[in-house]
Design a protein around this motif. Structure first.
Motif, short mmCIF file in Angstrom:
data_model
loop_
_atom_site.label_atom_id
_atom_site.label_comp_id
_atom_site.label_asym_id
_atom_site.label_seq_id
_atom_site.Cartn_x
_atom_site.Cartn_y
_atom_site.Cartn_z
N PHE A 76 0.89 -1.34 -0.17
CA PHE A 76 0.14 -0.12 -0.09
C PHE A 76 0.91 1.13 0.04
CE2 PHE A 76 -2.15 3.20 2.52
CZ PHE A 76 -2.95 3.61 1.79
N GLN A 77 0.85 2.08 -1.07
CA GLN A 77 1.69 3.14 -1.08
C GLN A 77 0.88 4.46 -1.22
OE1 GLN A 77 5.50 2.94 -3.45
NE2 GLN A 77 3.97 1.80 -4.84
N PHE A 78 1.33 5.52 -0.34
CA PHE A 78 0.43 6.75 -0.47
C PHE A 78 1.65 7.78 -0.40
CE2 PHE A 78 1.35 5.55 4.13
CZ PHE A 78 1.59 6.80 4.45
N ASP A 79 1.21 8.97 -1.00
CA ASP A 79 1.93 10.31 -0.89
C ASP A 79 2.02 11.04 0.48
OD1 ASP A 79 2.73 9.84 -3.77
OD2 ASP A 79 1.01 10.71 -4.50
N ALA A 80 3.01 11.29 0.67
CA ALA A 80 3.01 12.29 2.03
C ALA A 80 3.76 13.43 1.71
CB ALA A 80 3.82 11.70 3.02
N TYR A 81 3.04 14.39 1.90
CA TYR A 81 3.58 16.05 1.47
C TYR A 81 5.04 16.21 2.42
CZ TYR A 81 -0.69 16.47 -1.07
OH TYR A 81 -1.86 16.60 -1.96
N GLU A 82 5.71 17.19 1.62
CA GLU A 82 6.95 17.26 2.30
C GLU A 82 6.71 17.84 3.53
OE1 GLU A 82 10.85 20.16 0.98
OE2 GLU A 82 8.80 20.65 0.12
N ARG A 83 5.75 18.84 3.84
CA ARG A 83 5.61 19.29 5.37
C ARG A 83 5.32 18.34 5.99
NH1 ARG A 83 1.52 21.19 2.11
NH2 ARG A 83 -0.46 20.25 2.88
N ASP A 84 4.83 17.19 5.71
CA ASP A 84 4.43 16.26 6.96
C ASP A 84 5.34 14.87 7.12
OD1 ASP A 84 1.87 17.43 6.87
OD2 ASP A 84 1.09 16.28 5.35
N MET B 114 7.19 17.97 -8.73
CA MET B 114 5.97 18.58 -9.13
C MET B 114 4.90 18.73 -7.90
SD MET B 114 6.12 19.36 -12.44
CE MET B 114 4.24 19.80 -12.75
N THR B 115 4.90 17.73 -6.95
CA THR B 115 3.82 17.73 -5.95
C THR B 115 4.41 17.72 -4.69
OG1 THR B 115 4.12 15.25 -5.61
CG2 THR B 115 2.35 15.87 -7.12
#
Length: 146
Positions: free
Chosen positions: A28-36, A72-73
């Motif tokens: 299970f892969q998810f994107d974590a934002y840089e600030r998190d 980009m994200t």
């Protein structure tokens, strides 16, 4: 997973014939934002719920955090490895989680014990952040915040 060759077909040396996978465990892969990213650590438990398996929640630790940031994200991939048990159906047995299924995950992280206020309560007159604290009915005290 995929079949690239059929009976009677001529193949060349080194040509891909089949793509085979073991679905006893799934990523299970998810994107974590840089600030998190500072809040995520390998070993923290993630709760995962997939719409294709209603009512069941899978729990597993974070196994990998990609050190490369998507420019980009401004996010990085975080991976959890889930056990994928067999389930019985009318057609026989199959794995509960299907390949490329979407899911939702949540992570409980430990945060330091700090006082938090709603963003709308912070005012910025003259470029400095302040809040007003009620001392008594109708009497307020101005306090700087970070």
């Amino acid at each position: 997973m995929q079949r690239f060759v059929y009976e009677g077909q001529y193949v060349k040396e080194g040509e891909k014939l089949f793509e085979i996978a073991d679905f006893s465990s799934m990523w299970f892969q998810f994107d974590a934002y840089e600030r998190d990213l500072a809040w995520f650590k390998p070993g923290e438990i993630v709760s995962v719920a997939a719409p294709s398996v209603p009512g069941k929640v899978y729990r597993a630790p974070i196994t990998f955090i990609d050190p490369n940031l998507n420019e980009m994200t401004r996010s990085a991939k975080v991976r959890v490895t889930l056990e994928n048990p067999l389930s019985k159906s009318d057609a026989g047995q199959r794995r509960e989680l299907l390949h490329k299924t979407y899911a939702e995950g949540s992570v409980k992280v430990e945060v330091p014990n700090v006082l938090l206020v709603p963003r709308g309560a912070v005012l910025s007159p003259g470029g400095r952040a302040i809040v007003y604290v009620e001392k008594s009915a109708g009497l307020y005290d101005q306090r700087p915040v970070k």
